[in-house]
Write an enzyme that holds these catalytic residues in place. Structure first.
Site, PDB file in Angstrom:
ATOM      1  CB  SER A 168      -3.105   2.077  -1.375  1.00 17.09           C
ATOM      2  OG  SER A 168      -2.888   3.405  -1.778  1.00 17.09           O
ATOM      3  CB  THR A 169       0.340   3.066  -4.912  1.00 19.13           C
ATOM      4  OG1 THR A 169       0.682   4.359  -4.411  1.00 19.13           O
ATOM      5  CG2 THR A 169      -1.162   3.014  -5.169  1.00 19.13           C
TER       6      THR A 169
END
Length: 326
Positions: free
Chosen positions: A24-25
């Protein structure tokens, strides 16, 4: 070699196995997913890694991979949440895999649509997820209908509690309810409800005030920090930008975000002019924010804000955010 064995070997030869991994990041490491996919037989060159939030509706690398898949190919992921951003998205993927004759394998959850039981299990899971979503929508609609049936069509209330005001604001900002529906839910007139929907009654520009405490919140699965992260500006900006249920009609009016931490104005960020507001599948937005403004910049950009750094801003119990007209 028998005819059946020959047919099976030919089928396996023309089938291509692909893998999809998502984190996600940019701070997260996709190596564990990559290693699991390789161990499951996927050629490293056929593994696509995407670094993007699971809540975003757009996933360019996944879309490109789906365009690449052909009949008889197989796509593997480690867990459903790595590929599905929502219940609806999983249902759409299930339909796409079936209609394009592509097998789908989820390693850690034992799903394999190349088998009849695997196809049934995946469809059953997706159907349950859709049922859950529809039940929530139905409950909301029934609540509105019940309010109308009880004659809650207007009249000035003696008082709206802070919790009711926050609920009304959230319903409006979600974009799923009209002002009339919200007013009926809380037993007030449309004009009364508009008076309580901050910074909208006169169409003026506004600042979104976000209330937090200094204790960080950490997602146990993604290890992403929310709220006050206690980290550097890069991590804090990422947390400050996401996710806000702002009505599309309000976006053009929101010019600044004010972050109040433990009852004190901690920082003010401007909204970048012409910046892209990115929605997820819930309609929540990732806001295009600048770095923290200095005292001089706040006074110059927002002279009518009436707030400065380190100003006290008492936090009311249950209040998450509010709008101030500029």
């Amino acid at each position: 070699m028998t005819v059946c064995e020959t047919a099976h070997a030919w089928e396996a030869a023309r089938m291509t196995m692909y893998g999809y991994a998502r984190v996600s990041t940019r701070e997260q490491n996709p190596e564990s997913q990559f290693d699991a996919l390789v161990k499951a037989g996927v050629d490293p060159g056929n593994i696509v890694i995407e670094k993007i939030s699971g809540k975003l509706s757009s996933r360019p690398k996944l879309d490109a991979l789906l365009d690449k898949l052909g009949e008889g190919d197989q796509l593997k992921v480690t867990r459903l949440r790595r590929i599905g951003r929502s219940h609806r998205h999983l249902l759409d993927l299930a339909d796409w895999f079936e209609s394009n004759n592509v097998d789908f394998v989820v390693l850690e959850q034992g799903i394999d649509t190349s088998t009849p039981i695997g196809r049934l299990f995946f469809r059953f899971m997706a159907a349950l997820a859709e049922f859950d979503r529809e039940a929530i929508v139905e409950g909301t609609l029934e609540g509105l209908a019940s309010a109308r049936a009880r004659g809650r069509v207007g009249g000035r209330p003696t008082k709206l509690t802070q919790r009711q005001l926050d609920q009304a604001q959230h319903m409006y900002d979600s974009g799923e309810h009209t002002v009339e529906e919200i007013a009926e839910t809380f037993g007030v007139t449309r004009s009364t409800m508009f008076r309580h929907l901050s910074a909208h009654k006169d169409g003026r520009d506004c600042a979104l005030v976000v209330y937090r405490n200094s204790k960080p919140k950490i997602d146990p699965e993604t290890l992403r920090r929310y709220g006050e992260t206690g980290q550097g500006e890069k991590v804090q900006l990422e947390a400050d930008r996401k996710w806000y249920p702002i009505a599309p009609s309000r976006i053009a009016k929101v010019k600044a975000f004010v972050f109040v931490v433990d009852g004190t104005v901690a920082r003010v960020r401007a909204v970048k002019p012409g910046g892209q507001w990115t929605p997820d599948d819930r309609g929540y937005y990732d806001a295009p924010l600048t770095g923290p403004l200095t005292e001089v910049e706040i006074a110059r950009k927002f002279p009518t804000l009436g707030l400065a750094l380190d100003d006290p801003r008492p936090h009311q119990r249950g209040k998450i955010r509010e709008y101030l007209p500029l």
